[in-house]
Design a protein around this motif. Structure first.
Motif, PDB file in Angstrom:
ATOM      1  N   ALA A  37       0.836  -1.202   0.000  1.00  9.04           N
ATOM      2  CA  ALA A  37       0.000   0.000   0.000  1.00  9.04           C
ATOM      3  C   ALA A  37       0.871   1.251   0.000  1.00  9.04           C
ATOM      4  CB  ALA A  37      -0.936  -0.004   1.202  1.00  9.04           C
ATOM      5  N   LEU A  38       1.934   1.258   0.808  1.00 10.17           N
ATOM      6  CA  LEU A  38       2.862   2.392   0.825  1.00 10.17           C
ATOM      7  C   LEU A  38       3.547   2.577  -0.517  1.00 10.17           C
ATOM      8  CD1 LEU A  38       4.574   2.249   4.324  1.00 10.17           C
ATOM      9  CD2 LEU A  38       3.549   4.264   3.265  1.00 10.17           C
ATOM     10  N   GLU A  39       3.933   1.474  -1.121  1.00 10.85           N
ATOM     11  CA  GLU A  39       4.567   1.534  -2.440  1.00 10.85           C
ATOM     12  C   GLU A  39       3.619   2.161  -3.464  1.00 10.85           C
ATOM     13  OE1 GLU A  39       5.966  -1.713  -5.721  1.00 10.85           O
ATOM     14  OE2 GLU A  39       6.454  -2.154  -3.617  1.00 10.85           O
ATOM     15  N   ILE A  40       2.367   1.780  -3.419  1.00 12.75           N
ATOM     16  CA  ILE A  40       1.365   2.314  -4.350  1.00 12.75           C
ATOM     17  C   ILE A  40       1.143   3.801  -4.110  1.00 12.75           C
ATOM     18  CG2 ILE A  40      -1.102   2.245  -4.924  1.00 12.75           C
ATOM     19  CD1 ILE A  40      -0.827  -0.870  -4.451  1.00 12.75           C
ATOM     20  N   VAL A  41       1.038   4.191  -2.841  1.00 13.99           N
ATOM     21  CA  VAL A  41       0.851   5.607  -2.518  1.00 13.99           C
ATOM     22  C   VAL A  41       2.070   6.412  -2.956  1.00 13.99           C
ATOM     23  CG1 VAL A  41       0.639   7.246  -0.604  1.00 13.99           C
ATOM     24  CG2 VAL A  41      -0.844   5.248  -0.699  1.00 13.99           C
ATOM     25  N   ASP A  42       3.254   5.876  -2.759  1.00  7.40           N
ATOM     26  CA  ASP A  42       4.463   6.579  -3.193  1.00  7.40           C
ATOM     27  C   ASP A  42       4.492   6.760  -4.713  1.00  7.40           C
ATOM     28  OD1 ASP A  42       5.393   6.992  -0.632  1.00  7.40           O
ATOM     29  OD2 ASP A  42       6.749   5.259  -0.649  1.00  7.40           O
ATOM     30  N   ILE A  43       4.060   5.749  -5.445  1.00  5.11           N
ATOM     31  CA  ILE A  43       3.965   5.878  -6.913  1.00  5.11           C
ATOM     32  C   ILE A  43       2.939   6.962  -7.255  1.00  5.11           C
ATOM     33  CG2 ILE A  43       3.232   4.732  -9.049  1.00  5.11           C
ATOM     34  CD1 ILE A  43       4.401   2.107  -7.780  1.00  5.11           C
ATOM     35  N   GLY A  44       1.817   6.947  -6.543  1.00  4.49           N
ATOM     36  CA  GLY A  44       0.802   7.981  -6.756  1.00  4.49           C
ATOM     37  C   GLY A  44       1.358   9.368  -6.492  1.00  4.49           C
ATOM     38  N   LEU A  45       2.191   9.502  -5.465  1.00  5.48           N
ATOM     39  CA  LEU A  45       2.788  10.805  -5.152  1.00  5.48           C
ATOM     40  C   LEU A  45       3.810  11.229  -6.203  1.00  5.48           C
ATOM     41  CD1 LEU A  45       3.083  10.545  -1.286  1.00  5.48           C
ATOM     42  CD2 LEU A  45       1.881  12.339  -2.567  1.00  5.48           C
ATOM     43  N   GLN A  46       4.469  10.263  -6.841  1.00  5.61           N
ATOM     44  CA  GLN A  46       5.373  10.610  -7.945  1.00  5.61           C
ATOM     45  C   GLN A  46       4.575  11.216  -9.092  1.00  5.61           C
ATOM     46  OE1 GLN A  46       7.501   7.031  -8.959  1.00  5.61           O
ATOM     47  NE2 GLN A  46       8.549   6.965  -6.982  1.00  5.61           N
ATOM     48  N   LYS A  47       3.380  10.675  -9.343  1.00  4.62           N
ATOM     49  CA  LYS A  47       2.530  11.162 -10.428  1.00  4.62           C
ATOM     50  C   LYS A  47       1.727  12.402 -10.019  1.00  4.62           C
ATOM     51  CE  LYS A  47       3.532   7.513 -12.905  1.00  4.62           C
ATOM     52  NZ  LYS A  47       4.378   7.573 -14.068  1.00  4.62           N
ATOM     53  N   ASN A  48       1.460  12.534  -8.707  1.00  3.50           N
ATOM     54  CA  ASN A  48       0.635  13.629  -8.165  1.00  3.50           C
ATOM     55  C   ASN A  48       1.340  14.249  -6.958  1.00  3.50           C
ATOM     56  OD1 ASN A  48      -2.088  13.012  -9.613  1.00  3.50           O
ATOM     57  ND2 ASN A  48      -1.414  11.047  -8.788  1.00  3.50           N
ATOM     58  N   PRO A  49       2.471  14.914  -7.154  1.00  2.00           N
ATOM     59  CA  PRO A  49       3.240  15.400  -6.006  1.00  2.00           C
ATOM     60  C   PRO A  49       2.501  16.431  -5.146  1.00  2.00           C
ATOM     61  CG  PRO A  49       4.162  16.214  -8.064  1.00  2.00           C
ATOM     62  CD  PRO A  49       3.095  15.233  -8.431  1.00  2.00           C
ATOM     63  N   ALA A  50       1.461  17.049  -5.659  1.00  2.00           N
ATOM     64  CA  ALA A  50       0.720  18.054  -4.897  1.00  2.00           C
ATOM     65  C   ALA A  50      -0.496  17.475  -4.181  1.00  2.00           C
ATOM     66  CB  ALA A  50       0.283  19.187  -5.820  1.00  2.00           C
ATOM     67  N   THR A  77       3.530  17.118   6.286  1.00  2.00           N
ATOM     68  CA  THR A  77       3.600  17.499   4.871  1.00  2.00           C
ATOM     69  C   THR A  77       2.198  17.754   4.332  1.00  2.00           C
ATOM     70  OG1 THR A  77       5.629  16.232   4.558  1.00  2.00           O
ATOM     71  CG2 THR A  77       4.368  16.769   2.569  1.00  2.00           C
ATOM     72  N   ALA A  78       1.251  16.886   4.664  1.00  2.00           N
ATOM     73  CA  ALA A  78      -0.142  17.073   4.230  1.00  2.00           C
ATOM     74  C   ALA A  78      -0.705  18.377   4.789  1.00  2.00           C
ATOM     75  CB  ALA A  78      -1.002  15.888   4.658  1.00  2.00           C
ATOM     76  N   ARG A  79      -0.371  18.693   6.039  1.00  2.00           N
ATOM     77  CA  ARG A  79      -0.854  19.938   6.648  1.00  2.00           C
ATOM     78  C   ARG A  79      -0.297  21.160   5.918  1.00  2.00           C
ATOM     79  NH1 ARG A  79       0.758  24.012   9.015  1.00  2.00           N
ATOM     80  NH2 ARG A  79       2.861  23.199   9.239  1.00  2.00           N
ATOM     81  N   ARG A  80       0.987  21.109   5.584  1.00  2.44           N
ATOM     82  CA  ARG A  80       1.586  22.234   4.840  1.00  2.44           C
ATOM     83  C   ARG A  80       0.973  22.370   3.454  1.00  2.44           C
ATOM     84  NH1 ARG A  80       6.305  20.171   6.952  1.00  2.44           N
ATOM     85  NH2 ARG A  80       6.928  19.341   4.931  1.00  2.44           N
ATOM     86  N   MET A  81       0.651  21.243   2.831  1.00  5.96           N
ATOM     87  CA  MET A  81       0.072  21.255   1.492  1.00  5.96           C
ATOM     88  C   MET A  81      -1.368  21.756   1.499  1.00  5.96           C
ATOM     89  SD  MET A  81       1.552  17.577   0.234  1.00  5.96           S
ATOM     90  CE  MET A  81       1.220  17.632  -1.519  1.00  5.96           C
ATOM     91  N   ALA A  82      -2.093  21.486   2.582  1.00  2.00           N
ATOM     92  CA  ALA A  82      -3.515  21.840   2.670  1.00  2.00           C
ATOM     93  C   ALA A  82      -3.819  22.423   4.050  1.00  2.00           C
ATOM     94  CB  ALA A  82      -4.371  20.611   2.391  1.00  2.00           C
ATOM     95  N   PRO A  83      -3.310  23.622   4.335  1.00  2.96           N
ATOM     96  CA  PRO A  83      -3.487  24.182   5.678  1.00  2.96           C
ATOM     97  C   PRO A  83      -4.945  24.456   6.049  1.00  2.96           C
ATOM     98  CG  PRO A  83      -2.553  25.819   4.202  1.00  2.96           C
ATOM     99  CD  PRO A  83      -2.575  24.514   3.448  1.00  2.96           C
ATOM    100  N   GLY A  84      -5.820  24.525   5.080  1.00  2.00           N
ATOM    101  CA  GLY A  84      -7.230  24.764   5.362  1.00  2.00           C
ATOM    102  C   GLY A  84      -8.035  23.503   5.623  1.00  2.00           C
ATOM    103  N   ARG A  85      -7.422  22.351   5.512  1.00  2.00           N
ATOM    104  CA  ARG A  85      -8.115  21.072   5.717  1.00  2.00           C
ATOM    105  C   ARG A  85      -7.960  20.590   7.149  1.00  2.00           C
ATOM    106  NH1 ARG A  85     -11.273  19.407   1.413  1.00  2.00           N
ATOM    107  NH2 ARG A  85     -10.421  20.329  -0.471  1.00  2.00           N
ATOM    108  N   SER A  86      -8.977  19.934   7.656  1.00  2.00           N
ATOM    109  CA  SER A  86      -8.989  19.465   9.045  1.00  2.00           C
ATOM    110  C   SER A  86      -8.242  18.162   9.256  1.00  2.00           C
ATOM    111  CB  SER A  86     -10.430  19.248   9.504  1.00  2.00           C
ATOM    112  OG  SER A  86     -11.178  20.403   9.369  1.00  2.00           O
ATOM    113  N   ALA A  87      -8.328  17.266   8.306  1.00  2.00           N
ATOM    114  CA  ALA A  87      -7.799  15.912   8.500  1.00  2.00           C
ATOM    115  C   ALA A  87      -6.320  15.868   8.888  1.00  2.00           C
ATOM    116  CB  ALA A  87      -8.060  15.060   7.258  1.00  2.00           C
ATOM    117  N   PRO A  88      -5.452  16.662   8.262  1.00  2.00           N
ATOM    118  CA  PRO A  88      -4.048  16.597   8.700  1.00  2.00           C
ATOM    119  C   PRO A  88      -3.851  17.012  10.156  1.00  2.00           C
ATOM    120  CG  PRO A  88      -4.199  17.605   6.535  1.00  2.00           C
ATOM    121  CD  PRO A  88      -5.599  17.479   7.052  1.00  2.00           C
TER     122      PRO A  88
END
Length: 192
Positions: A37-50, A77-88
């Motif tokens: 699952a981590l490997e898949i998410v990391d691949i996703g982040l390579q394609k979608n770094p934002a 990192t998620a918090r810095r990317m989306a400071p207006g979101r609650s989940a991070p």
């Protein structure tokens, strides 16, 4: 296997669609294959770094592997990317509480609660952090937790955890009638 194969193909056909990576990681998580699952998410982040959502999922997976330092880094990192979101913020607070840094969670969430008058997750997590910090149920901090839980409910009356926490806290404050009302609401919203 068919769902996994179909989603793998989807990531090839639409590499910019973060949902495919999230769905694939969910299948792996259901089968407790957190490394894949981590490997898949990391691949996703390579394609979608934002993608803050993929970064958040990365943190969740690290947390499931009990690697809380890596989880905290991903949530930050998620918090810095989306400071207006609650989940991070909620995820960071959980890590801080799990690693004995509840005061940091309280301080951070107190400030965020003031900035988010219409949010239900941050005030809920703030109240949970206050309660877990060991406040006396009759103290001003406990009253602050009650206020935060009521703010969470005002923002989203259908969020059962806020009703449940408020009910438990009111019971500790000897407000039995108020506790019953909130706990009954929680069970109506989420009978499970």
């Amino acid at each position: 296997k068919d769902a996994y194969d179909a989603l793998r193909l989807a990531t090839v056909l639409e590499p910019a669609n973060q949902e495919h990576y999230l769905d694939l990681a969910a299948i792996c998580t259901e089968h407790e294959n957190y490394d894949l699952a981590l490997e898949i998410v990391d691949i996703g982040l390579q394609k979608n770094p934002a993608s803050w959502v993929l970064q958040l999922q990365r943190g969740v997976l690290w947390a499931m592997k009990a690697q809380l330092h890596q989880a905290e880094e991903a949530f930050e990192t998620a918090r810095r990317m989306a400071p207006g979101r609650s989940a991070p913020y909620a995820a960071l607070a959980m890590v801080w509480m799990q690693t004995g840094r509840t005061p940091k969670a309280v301080e951070t969430l107190r400030a965020e609660t003031r900035r988010r008058p219409r949010d239900h997750v941050v005030p809920y997590m703030f109240a949970v952090a206050l309660i877990r910090s060991g406040v006396d149920p009759t103290s001003a901090d406990a009253l602050e937790a009650v206020t935060a839980l009521r703010a969470s409910i005002a923002a989203n009356g259908g969020f059962a955890p806020s009703h449940s926490e408020l009910g438990r806290l009111l019971l500790k404050r000897d407000d039995v009638e108020g506790a019953i009302v909130e706990l009954e609401k929680a069970t109506l919203i989420d009978p499970e």
